[in-house]
Each structure stands twice: as structure tokens, then as C-alpha cells.
Design a protein around this motif. Structure first.
Motif, PDB file in Angstrom:
ATOM      1  N   VAL A 145      19.206 -87.671  41.777  1.00 58.51           N
ATOM      2  CA  VAL A 145      20.657 -87.877  41.876  1.00 58.51           C
ATOM      3  C   VAL A 145      21.140 -87.584  43.300  1.00 58.51           C
ATOM      4  O   VAL A 145      21.945 -88.336  43.862  1.00 58.51           O
ATOM      5  CB  VAL A 145      21.400 -86.996  40.834  1.00 58.51           C
ATOM      6  CG1 VAL A 145      22.900 -86.962  41.112  1.00 58.51           C
ATOM      7  CG2 VAL A 145      21.134 -87.525  39.425  1.00 58.51           C
ATOM      8  N   LYS A 193      23.448 -90.421  45.050  1.00 61.88           N
ATOM      9  CA  LYS A 193      24.863 -90.290  44.682  1.00 61.88           C
ATOM     10  C   LYS A 193      25.832 -90.951  45.656  1.00 61.88           C
ATOM     11  O   LYS A 193      26.924 -91.352  45.258  1.00 61.88           O
ATOM     12  CB  LYS A 193      25.232 -88.827  44.436  1.00 61.88           C
ATOM     13  CG  LYS A 193      25.197 -87.942  45.665  1.00 61.88           C
ATOM     14  CD  LYS A 193      25.625 -86.545  45.248  1.00 61.88           C
ATOM     15  CE  LYS A 193      25.827 -85.592  46.401  1.00 61.88           C
ATOM     16  NZ  LYS A 193      25.210 -85.847  47.677  1.00 61.88           N
ATOM     17  N   ASP A 194      25.428 -91.108  46.907  1.00 54.80           N
ATOM     18  CA  ASP A 194      26.358 -91.719  47.861  1.00 54.80           C
ATOM     19  C   ASP A 194      26.236 -93.236  47.958  1.00 54.80           C
ATOM     20  O   ASP A 194      26.957 -93.876  48.716  1.00 54.80           O
ATOM     21  CB  ASP A 194      26.152 -91.099  49.247  1.00 54.80           C
ATOM     22  CG  ASP A 194      26.486 -89.615  49.222  1.00 54.80           C
ATOM     23  OD1 ASP A 194      27.411 -89.246  48.452  1.00 54.80           O
ATOM     24  OD2 ASP A 194      25.801 -88.835  49.917  1.00 54.80           O
ATOM     25  N   SER A 244      29.374 -92.685  39.056  1.00 53.14           N
ATOM     26  CA  SER A 244      28.942 -91.318  38.730  1.00 53.14           C
ATOM     27  C   SER A 244      27.491 -91.326  38.268  1.00 53.14           C
ATOM     28  O   SER A 244      27.002 -92.300  37.691  1.00 53.14           O
ATOM     29  CB  SER A 244      29.836 -90.739  37.638  1.00 53.14           C
ATOM     30  OG  SER A 244      29.550 -91.373  36.409  1.00 53.14           O
ATOM     31  N   LEU A 245      26.822 -90.196  38.547  1.00 57.89           N
ATOM     32  CA  LEU A 245      25.455 -89.971  38.071  1.00 57.89           C
ATOM     33  C   LEU A 245      25.460 -88.571  37.480  1.00 57.89           C
ATOM     34  O   LEU A 245      25.729 -87.598  38.178  1.00 57.89           O
ATOM     35  CB  LEU A 245      24.475 -90.031  39.250  1.00 57.89           C
ATOM     36  CG  LEU A 245      24.251 -91.395  39.901  1.00 57.89           C
ATOM     37  CD1 LEU A 245      23.529 -91.241  41.226  1.00 57.89           C
ATOM     38  CD2 LEU A 245      23.459 -92.305  38.968  1.00 57.89           C
ATOM     39  N   GLU A 246      25.192 -88.481  36.190  1.00 59.64           N
ATOM     40  CA  GLU A 246      25.257 -87.164  35.553  1.00 59.64           C
ATOM     41  C   GLU A 246      23.932 -86.857  34.878  1.00 59.64           C
ATOM     42  O   GLU A 246      23.297 -87.737  34.311  1.00 59.64           O
ATOM     43  CB  GLU A 246      26.357 -87.146  34.497  1.00 59.64           C
ATOM     44  CG  GLU A 246      27.730 -86.909  35.079  1.00 59.64           C
ATOM     45  CD  GLU A 246      28.814 -87.491  34.189  1.00 59.64           C
ATOM     46  OE1 GLU A 246      28.530 -87.749  32.994  1.00 59.64           O
ATOM     47  OE2 GLU A 246      29.923 -87.695  34.706  1.00 59.64           O
TER      48      GLU A 246
END
Ligand code: ARG
Length: 584
Positions: free
Chosen positions: A62, A66-67, A73-75
């Protein structure tokens, strides 16, 4: 690249950078749409080989991703699942680019064998499934870039020909056949009707009377040796039958590239047999010539394939083997697929083994028996007419069209049309009902023929899908887009609501679903997809203003969704061989 493939590629890069195997990086549509749009479960297997806790691995992945502009979103959830939401901009790009992927690396040739009607007999409901499913697989494989060729492979060579010809000869009515003018449709129909009535009687009589059957066998053998009058009679019977087949299949929008039959394979049998004898694969057994095909680990007994019976006649297996010789010579196919009644699986097991062991078919060539189940009546038994007989395909098509017309009336559809346009729409609706009801089932499963249900405009039916497609067409026309196929809809998604997002996401699944259908030869996954897409569209249509939307940007964004839905829906229907009317 589909959206999931695009995401998978991003995850693969991250996995590789972390020295983890890329094969674990696969991203797929989430099973729980309330939690995530997509998910990657690769951290768990990666943990096993790297010895790190899965949640730590997930966190590293992640952190790397993430950018990236694809991700909203990454959860990380549970033991190490990565839940993914993508940005609307990324989604939008993929909706714009939704397309059928090209899957054939070298334009490989695939011969599909479906239909297989016997000449001189009426086509009946038993021919519906193989024709519809086979033709759909042909369309799907062609769309994937293969040189897919459909072969009708008529049954034009068996004892049934001898039975019929002997009946004409015995009753002194050869002229009924020989005088038929092929250019006169009335005469063609008359001969066809005559054969239709005559064959079952003659066949019944031959089964009762051994001397009749012996004559029929001799006639068959004489035909196979090219003797007169059999050869000329046979040619006429075949020509008339082909006209009837063309009409039936044409009505169903089922097409073939190759109109050959068992007879065409006949010249290949003798040379093939010679070679098989030399190689030691063809052996004598109680006067017959057979190819033993059993294997040590067979659970069930697989009997030898009989090439020549004791009387020297060839069998069903002989023509199927010879047809393979012919197809290899003519097309050098990478695959041969048989869409035939499931109950013939043993026959094809014998044929496939025989051609493999003798080297007629090279190891790398795929041979697939794609068996199809039976169409049953509402009583769960093979479908029959009310009177208990076999229903003619032509009658069934008429029934479906008549019912469709009734349904159009009930729903007050197609009212302001000319009679001929209305009939054309009814025909398309009726055929869509028949085909979709068939194709939505797993290929090998039996299903129940229920005309009442399949012709409804609600539920998982062909008419429902046509209705949705036509509704979008009319909406786009009202928006001033007339040449729908040639418009380019460049708009991006703007300020979309959850309903719109769901529809957009669903559109991006199309290439993946198509791939699945190609890989497993399963048209039903396309049916499921088309139905869910129509439902997603329906909820979008119910929730969002489109033509009445005042914000021009949002309106264009919604029209863009409409246009892409129509594009994907009609592409799917095309693949299923279902034609969409312009209006209804
Ligand atoms: N004519 C056959 C029948 O009526 C079906 C043919 C199927 N195709 C094949 N290559 N054997 O049972």
C-alpha cells in the motif's frame, strides 16, 4: 487492458519491487461491493514464502501504491486483504476504452462442428441447442480474433438415406424426387413435406421387416459406391434438405461457414483405413475392422471404434474420423470443438482417442467435446408437442414469434408501426426469447422450455434486454445523437453519484467477462452479465435525470454512460447472435 488487468499490473510492479512473486498480485472485483470495488489477496500467500506477517506485507504494498492517481483509497482489512477504491478519473478512462480484447495470438483457425441435422428429416427442437450455442461460440471466438469456422456437418450418409430412397423406388415414385425443380420454392416445399411424412413410415416398416432393412442397407452401400439412381436421387434429396436448413437456421440467425456433410468425408475413409492398417492400429475383430482405444486406467469400458462393419459399411465413427482428416488437410486447425448432444460423449471419446493415437491429430491440437444438455418440457421430460410428437423447429419458431406479437400487444409496444415493421420486431423479440432462454443455462445442463416465461418483458429474458437496449437508443435519439454507432462519446464522468459509479464499474468488467466466456466456452456468463448490466442501467435511469438535467456537463456525462451501456449491451447481444430492433 481491462481495468482489473491495469490494476493487476500496478500491483505486480509493487510486488516485484518488494521481491515478492508477481503472480500473487492479481486484483479482482471485490466479492463485497459494500466494502470495496476491487481487492488483492496476495499478501497472505506472499507471507508464507517470505516469513513476514501478511499485514506488514500489505502495508508495504500500500505504501508503494497509495500516491498513484488510480487510487482513491487502499485499505488493509482482516489478515491482510487490500481493499481498493479507484478514482472516478481512472474509472472514466476505462469506461471510455471498454472494448473486446484480441485473444488470438496468431489468428489460429478453430473449426466448430454444430447443428448436425440429418437430411431428409425435418429439423426439430433437438437441433435448437447445438445450433444456437455453437453459433454463439463461433461469434465469440471470431470476436476474440480467431479464424473461427462453423461447419454444419449434415448427417447425409447413413442408412436413413437408404431407407428413404428404397421407399420411393418400391412405390414407383422416384419421379417425385427426380422431377422436383429446385428453382421452384413450392415444389421444393412439396418434396420436403413428402419426405417428412414418408421417412418415419418407411423407417418404421424397415424396423419391422428385415428384408426391407436389408434392401435399405444395400441401397446405402450402392449410394456410397456412387451408383445410380441412388447418387442422383440422393443429390436431389440433399439439395432440398439444405434449402430447408438454410431457412430454419436463417430464421434463428445461426450461421455456418462450411456446408459439408458426412458424405464429403467418405473419400477419405479408404486411404485412412489403409494407413491405419499399415501402422497396426486397425485390426480385424469378428469380421469387422476396428481400432481398439481402451486405456489401462479407464474407469468405464471404452469399446473399440468400428471403422467397417462386417458387411463393409462404414459407421458414424468412421465418418467423424475421416472428417478430421479432411479438416486437418483443408484448414490445419489449432482446435476442433464439437457442440453436440451430451449423450454422444462416448462416441467422441472413441473418435478423439483414435485420431490421437494414430497421429492424425498432433498433440498440440485441441479437441474439445462441448456437450449440450437437453431441452425439456414443463414435465421435466424431453420436450414434445401437445400431441406427444417431436416438435418441428419451424413450428417452434412460429410459436415464439406469435407469442412475441401477443406480448408486444399486451405491453402496448410497437403500436405506431406499419404491419411489416411490427412483424419484424415481433420476430426479433421471439427469436431473442428463444435464444436467450437457451444460452443463459450452463451448456451441459438440461433446462425447461417455458414459452410463457421466456417471452416476458420482465425478468431475465431476451425481450427484457431488447427493451432496455431500445429504450437507450430512443433516449440517445432524443438527445440528438442519431448515428449512434459512429458518434464518439468523449465525455468524462463528472460529479457522479453512487448509482452512476456502479454502472460505470460494471461496464469496465465487460472485457474480463468476455475472456472468461472465451476461455471456458461458456456463453452463459455473457447472459448473466447482460442481464445485470441492464439492471444496473435501470436503476441509474430511475435515479438520475438525463435529458432533463440542467447542468450541461453532468448531462453529457450521463449521456456518455447511456451510450457506453448501449455499446456494451449491443456488443453482448451480437455475440449471443441476438438482433436488436431500432425501436419498439
Ligand atoms: N447427425 C448427428 C445426429 O443426428 C449429429 C452430428 C454431430 N456432429 C458430429 N461430428 N458427429 O446425431
Amino acid at each position: 487492458m481491462s481495468l482489473t488487468e491495469d490494476l493487476t499490473r500496478l500491483f505486480e510492479d509493487a510486488f516485484t519491487a518488494l521481491n515478492l512473486p508477481a503472480e500473487y498480485a492479481a486484483v479482482r472485483v471485490s466479492d463485497r461491493s459494500e466494502m470495496a470495488q476491487f481487492q488483492c489477496n496476495g499478501a497472505m500467500p506472499a507471507a508464507k514464502i517470505s516469513g513476514k506477517p501478511p499485514r506488514d506485507i500489505a502495508a508495504e504494498v500500500v505504501a508503494r501504491l497509495k500516491d498513484h492517481p488510480a487510487f482513491k483509497s487502499l485499505e488493509i482489512a482482516g489478515p491482510g486483504f487490500i481493499n481498493i477504491h479507484v478514482t472516478d478519473a481512472f474509472l472514466s478512462e476505462h469506461v471510455q476504452d471498454v472494448h473486446l480484447p484480441h485473444l488470438a495470438e496468431h489468428n489460429e483457425t478453430i473449426v466448430l462442428d454444430y447443428g448436425g441435422p440429418n437430411i431428409a428429416k425435418s429439423m426439430h427442437v433437438g437441433h435448437l441447442r447445438t445450433g444456437i450455442i455453437g453459433d454463439t461460440l463461433r461469434r465469440i471466438l471470431k470476436a476474440a480474433g480467431f479464424n473461427a469456422l462453423g461447419d454444419i456437418h449434415m448427417g447425409d450418409w447413413g442408412t436413413h438415406m437408404g431407407i428413404l430412397m428404397m421407399d420411393y423406388i418400391r412405390t414407383g415414385e422416384e419421379h417425385v424426387v427426380m422431377d422436383c425443380d429446385l428453382d421452384d420454392p413450392v415444389a421444393v416445399q412439396a418434396l420436403f413435406d413428402d419426405m417428412y411424412i414418408r421417412y418415419p413410415k418407411a423407417s418404421g416398416a424397415a424396423k419391422e421387416d428385415e428384408s426391407l432393412m436389408a434392401d435399405a442397407r444395400t441401397a446405402t452401400l450402392n449410394l456410397q459406391n456412387g451408383e445410380e439412381p441412388f447418387r442422383s436421387m440422393w443429390q436431389k434429396i440433399r439439395d432440398v434438405s439444405v434449402r430447408a436448413m438454410e431457412r430454419n437456421y436463417g430464421d434463428l440467425n445461426v450461421w455456418f461457414d462450411i456446408w459439408k456433410g458426412e458424405a464429403d468425408a467418405h473419400p477419405y475413409i479408404a486411404p485412412m483405413a489403409e494407413k491405419l492398417k499399415e501402422q497396426g492400429f486397425l485390426v480385424q475383430d469378428d469380421g469387422a475392422w476396428v481400432i481398439p482405444v481402451e486405456k489401462n486406467d479407464d474407469k468405464k469400458k471404452v469399446p473399440p471404434l468400428i471403422l467397417y462393419k462386417r458387411d463393409g459399411a462404414v459407421m458414424y465413427g468412421s465418418t467423424d474420423m475421416a472428417t478430421i482428416v479432411e479438416r486437418v488437410q483443408d484448414f490445419n486447425p489449432a482446435r476442433m470443438i464439437y457442440i453436440v448432444d451430451q449423450r454422444q460423449s462416448l462416441h467422441f471419446e472413441q473418435v478423439f482417442r483414435a485420431v490421437r493415437l494414430s497421429g492424425i491429430v498432433r498433440d498440440e491440437v485441441e479437441l474439445t467435446f462441448a456437450g449440450v444438455g437437453t431441452m425439456n418440457g414443463t414435465d421435466g421430460k424431453p420436450f414434445k408437442t401437445r400431441a406427444g410428437g417431436v416438435m418441428r423447429l419451424a413450428d417452434m419458431i412460429e410459436m415464439a414469434r406469435a407469442k412475441a406479437l401477443e406480448r408486444l400487444n399486451e405491453a402496448s409496444l410497437a403500436l405506431e408501426m406499419s404491419d411489416s415493421e411490427r412483424l419484424d420486431v415481433a420476430s426479433k423479440v421471439g427469436i431473442a426469447a428463444l435464444k436467450f432462454a437457451d444460452l443463459q443455462n450452463q451448456r451441459h445442463a438440461d433446462y425447461i422450455f417455458d414459452l410463457e416465461r421466456m417471452t416476458q418483458f420482465e425478468g431475465k429474458t431476451g425481450p427484457y434486454l431488447l427493451y432496455q437496449a431500445v429504450r437507450i437508443k430512443s433516449l440517445l435519439r432524443k438527445a440528438g445523437m442519431h448515428d449512434i454507432e459512429h458518434c464518439s462519446f468523449g465525455s468524462l464522468l463528472l460529479q457522479i453519484s453512487e448509482t452512476e459509479r456502479r454502472l460505470a464499474l460494471f461496464l469496465t468488467h465487460f472485457p474480463d467477462v468476455f475472456k472468461l466466456a472465451v476461455k471456458n466456452y461458456t456463453p452463459h456468463v455473457l447472459c448473466d452479465y447482460a442481464f445485470s448490466l441492464a439492471q444496473e442501467f435501470s436503476s441509474f435511469y430511475g435515479n438520475c435525470h438525463i435529458l432533463s438535467e440542467e447542468d450541461e456537463g453532468i448531462k453529457q456525462s450521463r449521456l456518455f454512460l447511456c451510450a457506453q451501456t448501449l455499446f456494451v449491451l449491443t456488443q453482448t447481444l451480437d455475440l449471443l447472435g441476438i438482433e436488436t430492433p431500432e425501436r419498439m
